[in-house]
Design a protein around this motif. Structure first.
Motif, mmCIF file in Angstrom:
data_model
loop_
_atom_site.group_PDB
_atom_site.id
_atom_site.type_symbol
_atom_site.label_atom_id
_atom_site.label_comp_id
_atom_site.label_asym_id
_atom_site.label_seq_id
_atom_site.Cartn_x
_atom_site.Cartn_y
_atom_site.Cartn_z
ATOM 1 N N ALA A 186 0.712 -1.085 0.026
ATOM 2 C CA ALA A 186 0.027 -0.039 -0.180
ATOM 3 C C ALA A 186 0.965 1.126 0.038
ATOM 4 N N HIS A 187 0.505 2.384 -0.974
ATOM 5 C CA HIS A 187 1.296 3.568 -0.858
ATOM 6 C C HIS A 187 0.301 4.639 -0.160
ATOM 7 N N SER A 188 0.992 5.575 0.636
ATOM 8 C CA SER A 188 0.355 6.645 1.154
ATOM 9 C C SER A 188 -0.780 6.219 1.935
ATOM 10 N N MET A 189 -1.894 7.016 1.452
ATOM 11 C CA MET A 189 -3.215 6.826 2.214
ATOM 12 C C MET A 189 -4.013 5.525 2.104
ATOM 13 N N GLY A 190 -3.365 4.664 1.312
ATOM 14 C CA GLY A 190 -3.570 3.348 1.162
ATOM 15 C C GLY A 190 -3.324 2.629 2.216
ATOM 16 N N GLY A 191 -2.377 2.910 2.916
ATOM 17 C CA GLY A 191 -1.869 2.298 4.108
ATOM 18 C C GLY A 191 -2.808 2.286 5.184
ATOM 19 N N THR A 192 -3.685 3.433 5.415
ATOM 20 C CA THR A 192 -4.826 3.338 6.557
ATOM 21 C C THR A 192 -5.969 2.341 6.114
ATOM 22 N N VAL A 193 -6.187 1.966 4.597
ATOM 23 C CA VAL A 193 -7.151 1.124 4.414
ATOM 24 C C VAL A 193 -6.552 -0.242 4.586
ATOM 25 N N LEU A 194 -5.184 -0.320 4.258
ATOM 26 C CA LEU A 194 -4.558 -1.863 4.283
ATOM 27 C C LEU A 194 -4.670 -2.073 5.879
ATOM 28 N N ALA A 242 -0.495 -12.146 4.151
ATOM 29 C CA ALA A 242 0.642 -12.901 4.338
ATOM 30 C C ALA A 242 1.644 -11.714 4.978
ATOM 31 N N HIS A 243 1.858 -10.693 4.323
ATOM 32 C CA HIS A 243 2.766 -9.778 4.787
ATOM 33 C C HIS A 243 2.083 -8.173 4.409
ATOM 34 N N ALA A 244 2.314 -7.347 5.102
ATOM 35 C CA ALA A 244 1.733 -5.972 5.127
ATOM 36 C C ALA A 244 2.748 -5.192 4.347
ATOM 37 N N VAL A 245 3.027 -4.513 3.393
ATOM 38 C CA VAL A 245 4.045 -3.524 3.052
ATOM 39 C C VAL A 245 3.416 -2.134 2.761
ATOM 40 N N TYR A 246 4.087 -1.129 3.493
ATOM 41 C CA TYR A 246 3.707 0.223 3.628
ATOM 42 C C TYR A 246 5.012 1.051 2.679
ATOM 43 N N LEU A 247 4.561 1.494 1.555
ATOM 44 C CA LEU A 247 5.326 2.181 0.664
ATOM 45 C C LEU A 247 5.289 3.678 0.951
ATOM 46 N N THR A 248 5.926 4.259 1.966
ATOM 47 C CA THR A 248 5.858 5.552 2.273
ATOM 48 C C THR A 248 4.489 5.972 2.575
ATOM 49 N N ALA A 249 3.565 4.755 3.503
ATOM 50 C CA ALA A 249 2.241 4.984 3.677
ATOM 51 C C ALA A 249 2.088 5.420 4.980
ATOM 52 N N PHE A 250 0.724 5.817 5.058
ATOM 53 C CA PHE A 250 0.206 5.980 6.585
ATOM 54 C C PHE A 250 0.003 4.579 7.074
ATOM 55 N N MET A 251 0.603 4.472 8.473
ATOM 56 C CA MET A 251 0.696 3.254 9.268
ATOM 57 C C MET A 251 -0.038 3.745 10.679
ATOM 58 N N PRO A 252 -1.393 4.123 10.774
ATOM 59 C CA PRO A 252 -1.609 4.673 11.870
ATOM 60 C C PRO A 252 -1.760 3.564 13.187
#
Length: 282
Positions: free
Chosen positions: A99-107, A119-129
């Motif tokens: 997930a990228h950017s605000m997509g991280g919040t949804v992930l 299996a694995h959550a990958v945050y590409l310079t993403a929001f990881m609240p």
């Protein structure tokens, strides 16, 4: 490029769409990895554009006041859609999600609700609240000082239900600010093409939502954070805060970190490197 075994699902950020992953997916698929990019709720083919941007004569007041046609999209809707997309790709089995950017919040919401599917959550310079913290709170923190998105917003998100960019603007300085915010190290012609594909309204409800995280939910899933050193949307100090907050909350499952020397959009400026690093993850 040595490939992992799980399928890869790519989620874009605010204003973008599945199109932004095209170059990465081509290289990942070429290495034999099953990969799919999806549109987030209120984006891509699910986007709706305000009438004020195409109505003539142009009305600057309407730009600031017209309620967004995606004002009803929230984190609940976005999370449910992503879970259904993950389930479809994995056929019920686990998938690696990038997930990228605000997509991280949804992930984060999707992983918490259905950890068995990721299996694995990958945050590409993403929001990881962190647990219970909405993404919008992070965007306004001191660690994000100097970002260029807030100065580019052209309406009050609380009034129109969206974070609106004036993508039809002919203001040279404003358009350069958009390039600097999202595509600082992307070739100018590609950056301009990407701006032409952005959606003007991003549903603010996604950023306003929060997810309660648990040890057997999001806290149990392997995660990797990919930092981008020249990001002018999610600043490097904020990226580090996401990692530190996650590791403090779930110390038994620390975040793996990979560093890129890129702007906010390495999928366009260095797609080969992005493809290589995600293809190696299971």
């Amino acid at each position: 490029m040595s490939a992992g075994s799980t399928s890869l699902l790519f989620v874009h950020g605010y204003w973008h769409g599945s199109w932004c992953w095209n170059e990465v997916i081509a290289q990942v698929a070429g290495a034999g990895r099953l990969a799919l990019a999806v549109d987030m709720a209120g984006h891509g083919l699910r986007a709706r554009r305000p009438e004020c941007l195409t109505r003539r004569p142009y009305d600057s007041e309407a730009l600031a006041t017209e309620v967004s046609p995606v004002a009803d999209v929230d984190l609940d809707q976005a999370g449910d859609l992503l879970i259904s997309q993950i389930r479809q790709l994995g056929r019920g089995g686990p998938v690696t999600v990038v997930a990228h950017s605000m997509g991280g919040t949804v992930l984060t919401r999707a992983v918490q609700q259905a950890p068995e599917l990721v299996a694995h959550a990958v945050y590409l310079t993403a929001f990881m609240p962190a647990s219970g913290v909405p993404a919008i709170a992070y965007a306004q923190m001191p660690e994000n000082a100097g970002e260029l998105v807030a100065p580019s917003v052209r309406a009050d998100p609380a009034a129109i239900g969206a974070v609106r960019l004036d993508l039809a603007s002919d203001d040279v300085g404003y358009r350069q600010q958009l390039r600097d915010a999202f595509f600082g190290d992307v070739a100018p012609a590609v950056a301009d093409a990407a701006i032409g594909l952005l959606t003007p309204d991003a549903p603010v409800g996604i950023a306003l939502g929060a997810t309660t995280l648990t040890h057997d939910g999001w806290g149990s899933t392997p995660r990797t954070y990919v930092t981008c050193a020249r990001d002018m949307t999610v600043r490097p100090a904020l990226q580090q805060k996401f990692i530190a907050d996650a590791d403090a909350a779930f110390p038994d499952n620390p975040t793996s970190v990979i560093a890129l020397d890129s702007s906010h959009s390495p999928f366009l400026s260095m797609p080969g490197q992005v493809a290589d690093l995600v293809a190696k993850l299971d």
